[in-house]
Structure formats: C-alpha cells, structure tokens
Design an enzyme around this catalytic site. Sequence first.
Site, mmCIF file in Angstrom:
data_model
loop_
_atom_site.group_PDB
_atom_site.id
_atom_site.type_symbol
_atom_site.label_atom_id
_atom_site.label_comp_id
_atom_site.label_asym_id
_atom_site.label_seq_id
_atom_site.Cartn_x
_atom_site.Cartn_y
_atom_site.Cartn_z
ATOM 1 N N CYS A 73 0.879 -1.160 0.000
ATOM 2 C CA CYS A 73 0.000 0.000 0.000
ATOM 3 C C CYS A 73 0.917 1.211 0.000
ATOM 4 C CB CYS A 73 -0.865 -0.029 1.264
ATOM 5 S SG CYS A 73 -1.850 1.455 1.522
ATOM 6 N N CYS A 192 -0.598 3.800 -6.699
ATOM 7 C CA CYS A 192 -1.608 3.325 -5.750
ATOM 8 C C CYS A 192 -2.035 1.953 -6.244
ATOM 9 C CB CYS A 192 -2.801 4.271 -5.713
ATOM 10 S SG CYS A 192 -4.184 3.618 -4.758
#
Length: 274
Positions: A73, A192
């Site tokens: 992440c 992302c």
Amino acid sequence: MSGKPIGVFDSGYGGLTILKELVNSLPEYDYLYLGDNARAPYGTRSFEAVYQYTLQCVKWYLNHGCPLVILACNTASAKALRTIQQKDLPAIAPDKRVLGVIRPTAEIIGYNTKTNTIGILGTNGTVQSESYPIEIKKFFPAVKVFQQACPLWVPLVESNEYNTEGADFFIKKDIDNLINQSKEIDTILLACTHYPLLFDKIRRLTPLNINIISQGEIIAESLKDYLCRHPEIDKKCGKNSNVDLYTTDSAEDFDRHSTVFYGKSLKSIHIDIR
Ligand code: DGL
C-alpha cells in the site's frame, strides 16, 4: 513444514493487485494477506492514523510469525513504514523485516523515461508525503517528478462505480492536471495499488506517447531479488504455495471484490484488529 508466510498488507483490496504478481512470480512461497477494509481508505487519513493502523496490522503479522511483511500500500509505505522500520521493529521484533513499495519502485522507475520527466498519480497521503520525489531523487538525481493526487479514484473503485461517465470525468480531470504540469512527462506511475483496475481507462484518457506503469511486476522482481540477497530471511519463509486471506470487514464483500482485483474468486476470513 516449519516456514511462515510472507505478510502482504493493504488498507483494503488494492494490495491484491500486488499479491497476484507475487504469486505469479514466486508461486512456491506462502502468503498471508490482510486488508484493513473496515478502516479504508487510508489515503485521506492523517499520518498518525495511518501509522497507528498500519502498526496494529504489522503486529498481527508478527504474532502470526511472518518473517517478512510487505506493505503493499503506497499510503502506508509513505506514512508509516519509516517509523515502523526505525523505531518499532528494532524494539519488538529485530529479526523480522517490513518492506514497502515506494523504494523498489523509485529504484527503477527512472530507467523508463527518455525525457527525464515522470508523473506520479497517487492518493492524497502519498502525494503529500513527497515520498516519491524524495526517493526518486536518490536514485535518479536528474529526473524531474510531478505529482497529482486523485482523491476520488479509490472510492470509485471500492464502490464499483468506476465504469461510469461520472468516473471518466474525474479520472480525465486528474490526468489532465498532471500532464498540464509539464509537456515533458513521458512516463506516468500508478502509485496506488487500486489504480491497475483503472489501467485501460487511464490508457484511453492519456496521450499515447506517455508510458503508463503499474507496480505489481516491479514489486515481485524486487522481492525475488531481496530473498536471494537475504537467505537468512528466505529460509524462514514457508514454501507450500498457501495463500491465506483476512479482512477486517465483511468476508463476503472481500471475496466478491477479489475476483475483480485478483482475477479469481478467493475465500477470506474476517478478523478484528485493534
Ligand atoms: N491502495 C492504497 C495505496 O496504494 C490506497 C488505498 C487507500 O486510500 O486506502 O495507496
């Protein structure tokens, strides 16, 4: 067998796009995935909140014996990784390792640009942390980095509203805001783990001369390299091809989304983390 799984963490579903590439590239290893869906998205949360949530999840992996945890992440890598590596891990588990996705990406991204100009699309948290410009400069001092936060993209993906005209409007707006910062941008990084789901759309809305890069394969290559260079960690990793999935929210929702993010249906288990 005695080895323990490699932990793969994301605020929600996005890290499944990374897990998929890890399993493709290193299928013999065991993996333990945790999505903190109940507290996602992380992208709009404060540094302190992302750090505390990520640390709680890292401790969960350590309790499961994981010798290595990958924060799959960008937001957690940007806002929590450094403190966990430098302050928490030496105190609670000095023999374990926690790695992120920003540094391995920064190490190679500069090889993709001919104009020495890269655009970054990420969450508010990743962009505000300036982690990519700082890290890329260490490896490619001549490369200029421009960034654009895309605060609506994760909610659009999570709510399954990304194949709509409304979504196209916001996605195009953020891409335009990025490429209008410099005509020289010839490479865009999707910073992302949710964004690979938007790849076709982003490709369609971006000038063809601009190369678009997702992180999955980069992270998989980097893990392979890391395990070769660190046999002391590698020998603690289980190699029975098990993949176990946990979510802090509804397991049914997670399993439904997994088809989209992972390419096939998975079975997860709900847990509470605090
Ligand atoms: N997928 C996460 C990332 O790579 C962000 C999702 C979120 O905002 O929680 O940054």
